[in-house]
Design a protein around this motif. Structure first.
Motif, PDB file in Angstrom:
ATOM      1  N   PHE A 232       0.824  -1.214   0.000  1.00 35.50           N
ATOM      2  CA  PHE A 232       0.000   0.000   0.000  1.00 35.50           C
ATOM      3  C   PHE A 232       0.855   1.260   0.000  1.00 35.50           C
ATOM      4  O   PHE A 232       0.542   2.237  -0.686  1.00 35.50           O
ATOM      5  CB  PHE A 232      -0.964   0.013   1.191  1.00 35.50           C
TER       6      PHE A 232
ATOM      7  N   VAL B  16      -5.706   2.368  -4.031  1.00 32.87           N
ATOM      8  CA  VAL B  16      -6.275   1.022  -4.053  1.00 32.87           C
ATOM      9  C   VAL B  16      -7.792   1.138  -4.051  1.00 32.87           C
ATOM     10  O   VAL B  16      -8.380   1.691  -3.126  1.00 32.87           O
ATOM     11  CB  VAL B  16      -5.787   0.188  -2.849  1.00 32.87           C
TER      12      VAL B  16
ATOM     13  N   CYS C 159      -9.482  -4.735  -3.077  1.00 35.53           N
ATOM     14  CA  CYS C 159      -8.360  -5.517  -2.572  1.00 35.53           C
ATOM     15  C   CYS C 159      -8.853  -6.800  -1.908  1.00 35.53           C
ATOM     16  O   CYS C 159      -9.847  -6.778  -1.180  1.00 35.53           O
ATOM     17  CB  CYS C 159      -7.602  -4.648  -1.563  1.00 35.53           C
TER      18      CYS C 159
ATOM     19  N   LEU D 114      -5.110  -6.826  -6.041  1.00 37.85           N
ATOM     20  CA  LEU D 114      -5.444  -5.417  -5.848  1.00 37.85           C
ATOM     21  C   LEU D 114      -5.861  -4.793  -7.172  1.00 37.85           C
ATOM     22  O   LEU D 114      -5.344  -5.170  -8.229  1.00 37.85           O
ATOM     23  CB  LEU D 114      -4.230  -4.658  -5.322  1.00 37.85           C
TER      24      LEU D 114
ATOM     25  N   VAL E 232      -5.813  -1.026  -8.649  1.00 34.73           N
ATOM     26  CA  VAL E 232      -5.240   0.288  -8.354  1.00 34.73           C
ATOM     27  C   VAL E 232      -5.670   1.266  -9.444  1.00 34.73           C
ATOM     28  O   VAL E 232      -5.643   0.934 -10.627  1.00 34.73           O
ATOM     29  CB  VAL E 232      -3.698   0.203  -8.294  1.00 34.73           C
TER      30      VAL E 232
END
Length: 179
Positions: A25, A35, A38, A51, A53
């Motif tokens: 992170f 993010v 997740c 994740l 992003v």
């Protein structure tokens, strides 16, 4: 997520040492990414992370360039790829299904085949095998998120699902997700 944001999906696997989620992170934030979604879990003796992003084109480019070094530093195997947002589909309703049953290698296949024949889309699956504390029996727990067609009669689907659970000697639950 802004309309102009781009998306990058990242999958990582490695030994759970240190604080891998925090380090991931921080690396994402240091490069301007955010993010959006997740899933991180320990599977066996490995930590797995998936994740999503978001960021502008430049942000994600910096992150893509940095990920091999981040992976090496954290002793992870990492795969990443640009992607699009999950499409909305108003023709489906979200449902949650849960099954608890005696362990059977065919359990998940039977459940998935049932939903396939009902035109239900399985979007998330989480399973665990465990030994009952009270009896020592080998058990399995399955949780799913489903997309059920809006034209599907909820009570008929629920009754068919409960019949399946009876056939599998399982306890089951099928309810709409209220969000």
């Amino acid at each position: 997520m802004a309309q102009t944001d781009n998306l990058l999906t990242i999958s990582a696997i490695g030994k759970p040492k240190g604080n891998v989620p925090l380090e991931l992170f921080k690396a994402i934030r240091e490069r301007g990414g955010e993010v959006e979604d997740c899933r991180i879990a320990q599977i066996g003796d490995r930590l797995t992370a998936n994740l999503l992003v978001s960021g502008n084109w430049s942000t994600l480019g910096r992150l893509e360039t940095a990920l091999p070094g981040i992976a090496e530093k954290l002793d992870l195997q990492v795969r990443f790829e640009r992607c699009e947002a999950r499409p909305f589909n108003p023709d489906y309703r979200p449902y949650a299904a849960e099954v608890v049953a005696p362990q059977d290698p065919n359990l998940l296949v039977n459940i998935l085949e049932f939903f396939q024949h009902q035109d239900v889309i399985v979007v998330e699956i989480s399973t665990q095998k465990y030994q009952s504390t009270y009896t020592g029996a080998e058990m399995a727990s399955v949780q799913m998120v489903l997309h059920v067609p809006v034209n599907q009669h909820p009570q008929a689907l629920r009754e068919s699902f409960m019949d399946l659970c009876d056939d599998l000697n399982a306890d089951g639950m099928l309810d709409p997700i209220k969000t």
